[in-house]
Design a protein around this motif. Structure first.
Motif, PDB file in Angstrom:
ATOM      1  N   VAL A 230      -4.820  -5.615  29.286  1.00 42.49           N
ATOM      2  CA  VAL A 230      -5.410  -5.925  30.602  1.00 42.49           C
ATOM      3  C   VAL A 230      -5.815  -7.386  30.648  1.00 42.49           C
ATOM      4  CG1 VAL A 230      -7.282  -5.431  32.219  1.00 42.49           C
ATOM      5  CG2 VAL A 230      -6.239  -3.568  30.928  1.00 42.49           C
ATOM      6  N   LYS A 231      -6.562  -7.807  29.632  1.00 42.06           N
ATOM      7  CA  LYS A 231      -7.083  -9.179  29.609  1.00 42.06           C
ATOM      8  C   LYS A 231      -5.972 -10.209  29.437  1.00 42.06           C
ATOM      9  CE  LYS A 231      -9.941  -8.188  26.250  1.00 42.06           C
ATOM     10  NZ  LYS A 231     -10.986  -8.359  25.195  1.00 42.06           N
ATOM     11  N   ALA A 232      -4.929  -9.830  28.684  1.00 40.80           N
ATOM     12  CA  ALA A 232      -3.871 -10.794  28.379  1.00 40.80           C
ATOM     13  C   ALA A 232      -2.874 -10.947  29.514  1.00 40.80           C
ATOM     14  CB  ALA A 232      -3.138 -10.377  27.103  1.00 40.80           C
ATOM     15  N   THR A 233      -2.505  -9.837  30.141  1.00 43.76           N
ATOM     16  CA  THR A 233      -1.437  -9.896  31.140  1.00 43.76           C
ATOM     17  C   THR A 233      -1.929 -10.084  32.570  1.00 43.76           C
ATOM     18  OG1 THR A 233      -1.382  -7.462  31.272  1.00 43.76           O
ATOM     19  CG2 THR A 233       0.107  -8.511  29.693  1.00 43.76           C
ATOM     20  N   HIS A 234      -3.192  -9.714  32.833  1.00 43.25           N
ATOM     21  CA  HIS A 234      -3.731  -9.862  34.193  1.00 43.25           C
ATOM     22  C   HIS A 234      -5.185 -10.352  34.129  1.00 43.25           C
ATOM     23  CE1 HIS A 234      -0.214  -7.968  35.977  1.00 43.25           C
ATOM     24  NE2 HIS A 234      -0.331  -6.994  35.097  1.00 43.25           N
ATOM     25  N   PRO A 235      -5.414 -11.530  33.583  1.00 43.27           N
ATOM     26  CA  PRO A 235      -6.790 -12.004  33.400  1.00 43.27           C
ATOM     27  C   PRO A 235      -7.564 -12.197  34.701  1.00 43.27           C
ATOM     28  CG  PRO A 235      -5.213 -13.774  32.990  1.00 43.27           C
ATOM     29  CD  PRO A 235      -4.419 -12.516  33.103  1.00 43.27           C
ATOM     30  N   TRP A 237      -7.384 -10.181  37.394  1.00 41.79           N
ATOM     31  CA  TRP A 237      -7.621  -8.944  38.139  1.00 41.79           C
ATOM     32  C   TRP A 237      -9.070  -8.473  38.089  1.00 41.79           C
ATOM     33  CZ3 TRP A 237      -2.991  -4.994  37.655  1.00 41.79           C
ATOM     34  CH2 TRP A 237      -1.891  -5.519  38.338  1.00 41.79           C
ATOM     35  N   LEU A 238      -9.750  -8.696  36.976  1.00 40.21           N
ATOM     36  CA  LEU A 238     -11.153  -8.272  36.879  1.00 40.21           C
ATOM     37  C   LEU A 238     -12.071  -9.146  37.733  1.00 40.21           C
ATOM     38  CD1 LEU A 238     -11.294  -7.327  33.118  1.00 40.21           C
ATOM     39  CD2 LEU A 238     -11.692  -5.779  35.025  1.00 40.21           C
ATOM     40  N   PRO A 239     -12.052 -10.478  37.570  1.00 34.25           N
ATOM     41  CA  PRO A 239     -12.928 -11.296  38.420  1.00 34.25           C
ATOM     42  C   PRO A 239     -12.588 -11.194  39.905  1.00 34.25           C
ATOM     43  CG  PRO A 239     -11.434 -12.687  37.132  1.00 34.25           C
ATOM     44  CD  PRO A 239     -11.333 -11.305  36.572  1.00 34.25           C
ATOM     45  N   GLU A 240     -11.326 -10.919  40.213  1.00 29.17           N
ATOM     46  CA  GLU A 240     -10.935 -10.763  41.615  1.00 29.17           C
ATOM     47  C   GLU A 240     -11.172  -9.348  42.127  1.00 29.17           C
ATOM     48  OE1 GLU A 240      -6.863 -11.945  41.791  1.00 29.17           O
ATOM     49  OE2 GLU A 240      -7.287 -14.078  41.431  1.00 29.17           O
ATOM     50  N   LYS A 241     -11.678  -8.467  41.219  1.00 28.97           N
ATOM     51  CA  LYS A 241     -11.999  -7.078  41.575  1.00 28.97           C
ATOM     52  C   LYS A 241     -10.780  -6.310  42.100  1.00 28.97           C
ATOM     53  CE  LYS A 241     -16.843  -8.197  42.511  1.00 28.97           C
ATOM     54  NZ  LYS A 241     -17.256  -7.816  41.165  1.00 28.97           N
ATOM     55  N   LYS A 242      -9.623  -6.585  41.498  1.00 28.82           N
ATOM     56  CA  LYS A 242      -8.413  -5.858  41.870  1.00 28.82           C
ATOM     57  C   LYS A 242      -8.388  -4.451  41.251  1.00 28.82           C
ATOM     58  CE  LYS A 242      -6.250  -8.967  44.345  1.00 28.82           C
ATOM     59  NZ  LYS A 242      -5.018  -9.620  43.858  1.00 28.82           N
ATOM     60  N   ILE A 243      -9.085  -4.278  40.120  1.00 29.43           N
ATOM     61  CA  ILE A 243      -9.133  -2.978  39.450  1.00 29.43           C
ATOM     62  C   ILE A 243     -10.573  -2.601  39.141  1.00 29.43           C
ATOM     63  CG2 ILE A 243      -6.803  -3.026  38.457  1.00 29.43           C
ATOM     64  CD1 ILE A 243      -8.017  -4.096  35.858  1.00 29.43           C
ATOM     65  N   ASN A 244     -10.820  -1.295  39.101  1.00 26.45           N
ATOM     66  CA  ASN A 244     -12.116  -0.748  38.707  1.00 26.45           C
ATOM     67  C   ASN A 244     -11.935   0.058  37.431  1.00 26.45           C
ATOM     68  OD1 ASN A 244     -13.477  -1.638  41.156  1.00 26.45           O
ATOM     69  ND2 ASN A 244     -12.365   0.002  42.211  1.00 26.45           N
ATOM     70  N   ILE A 245     -12.719  -0.231  36.394  1.00 22.58           N
ATOM     71  CA  ILE A 245     -12.614   0.483  35.126  1.00 22.58           C
ATOM     72  C   ILE A 245     -13.447   1.756  35.209  1.00 22.58           C
ATOM     73  CG2 ILE A 245     -13.055   0.386  32.647  1.00 22.58           C
ATOM     74  CD1 ILE A 245     -12.603  -2.636  32.814  1.00 22.58           C
ATOM     75  N   GLY A 323      -2.958 -16.672  24.964  1.00 21.08           N
ATOM     76  CA  GLY A 323      -2.515 -15.540  25.770  1.00 21.08           C
ATOM     77  C   GLY A 323      -3.568 -14.465  25.950  1.00 21.08           C
ATOM     78  N   ASN A 324      -4.806 -14.729  25.464  1.00 23.79           N
ATOM     79  CA  ASN A 324      -5.903 -13.748  25.545  1.00 23.79           C
ATOM     80  C   ASN A 324      -5.607 -12.468  24.768  1.00 23.79           C
ATOM     81  OD1 ASN A 324      -7.691 -15.262  27.228  1.00 23.79           O
ATOM     82  ND2 ASN A 324      -6.404 -14.766  28.996  1.00 23.79           N
TER      83      ASN A 324
END
Length: 358
Positions: A230-235, A237-245, A323-324
């Motif tokens: 998640v962190k490496a391929t879509h860093p 998405w979390l700050p942009e709130k695209k996904i909810n864990i 690459g995180n």
């Protein structure tokens, strides 16, 4: 009692076999006798690998976490393999890594010039009775894993679901590759044990394809997604709130996910905890690399050492940091022991787990 020796004289490319008194008893092929009287020179790993190419097969499509880790490994591992052979990555998709696992066990060359990375859950499919699994995990030669991992279950921001409790009441459509993949087995087990309402859509070649399906809103989420990936391929998405864990899956929680529930803590009794351990122990071997059975031990040992040396290489670690990618390696020996331990799980627990995966 006669003692047999090979004479130093030969005719028609065959050696005379004589007894201790010099009587000719017969003739045998030259190579057969040479094999008895003078063992062939055994190549060292360096002699064998020098000037050759090692194929590193990747059991998923291009662009996902398995692919990214493997290509990064291929760029750096050669310098630590005796003889410094080239390491060339190739993708072989199918069944969430099942096609590659079967290939490595049954068809791949057993000389140490072929190895691969498969979805971590594939190793345990024979235990669960998957008839498509035509291999024995304990006979494979495990090279190592780049990381000990936690996976997460996420919902796309337009799904209307942002926490675990909601998916106990509302359906969430999640993408998956095949029945051997985490993206299928993890939500399936959560449904069976906890009563979540994941609807699983299979057929995606790899994780990157599921991510694209979320963006296109073909599916509403992904369950069984490595936190590192998640962190490496879509860093963003979390700050942009695209996904909810919704929750995290593994034997232990990720240090940087302090608030997301850990699935082990959601178990309500010993049986549920045993089922979760059987399923989520694979997280220890999060990004596994494996050789076919029958590879000479010195070459297995050489590749295992080269793998662990690569994990300490400063250039490799810098590449991973860019690459995180988290690097917390697990040795091939530790994975070999883990596979054997999981295959000794009590039959009633395995049987119940298999029922829940149907």
């Amino acid at each position: 009692m006669r003692t047999f020796v090979a004479s130093a004289t030969r005719a028609d490319s065959r050696w005379h076999v004589i007894d201790a008194n010099g009587a000719v008893l017969g003739r045998v092929a030259t190579l057969a006798v040479l094999g008895m009287s003078a063992p062939a020179h055994a190549q060292s790993p360096a002699e064998f690998y020098r000037g050759k190419t090692i194929e590193l097969f990747i059991g998923t499509s291009v662009g996902g976490g398995y692919d990214a880790y493997a290509r990064m490994l291929a760029r750096h591992m050669s310098k630590y393999i005796p003889g410094n052979p080239a390491v060339v990555p190739k993708n072989m998709t199918g069944g969430g890594g099942m096609r590659l696992a079967n290939f490595l066990f049954n068809a791949a060359a057993k000389d140490g010039l072929v190895f691969g990375t498969i979805n971590r859950g594939v190793a345990f499919d024979p235990l669960f009775g998957n008839k498509a699994a035509q291999f024995e995990a304990a006979r494979l030669n495990w090279v190592g894993s780049t990381n000990n991992e936690v996976s997460v279950c996420v919902a796309w921001h337009t799904s209307g679901i942002d926490r675990y409790q909601q998916v106990l009441k509302r359906e969430l459509v999640v993408g998956a590759s095949g029945p051997s993949a985490d993206t299928y087995q993890f939500p399936k087990i959560a449904n069976g044990v906890l009563g979540t309402k994941f609807k699983i859509v299979t057929g995606y070649p790899g994780g990157n394809d599921i991510d694209l399906a979320m963006e296109r809103q073909e599916v509403q989420g992904r369950c069984g997604w490595s936190w590192t990936s998640v962190k490496a391929t879509h860093p963003s998405w979390l700050p942009e709130k695209k996904i909810n864990i919704l929750f995290q899956m593994g034997l232990d929680r990720a240090p940087d996910l302090p608030t997301a529930p850990l699935i082990m803590d959601l178990a309500r009794n010993d049986e549920e905890r045993a089922i979760f351990k059987l399923i989520f122990a694979r997280q220890v071997m999060a990004w596994p690399y494996v050789l076919p059975p029958g590879v000479p031990k010195d070459r297995v040992d050489a590749l295992r050492r080269a793998f662990m040396e690569t994990m300490k290489d400063k250039v490799f670690l810098a590449d991973a940091a860019r690459g995180n990618f988290d690097i917390n390696p697990v040795t091939g020996g530790a994975i070999q022991a883990l596979v054997q331990e999981i295959y000794s799980t009590p039959v009633p627990v395995v049987r119940k787990t298999v029922e829940l995966l149907q």
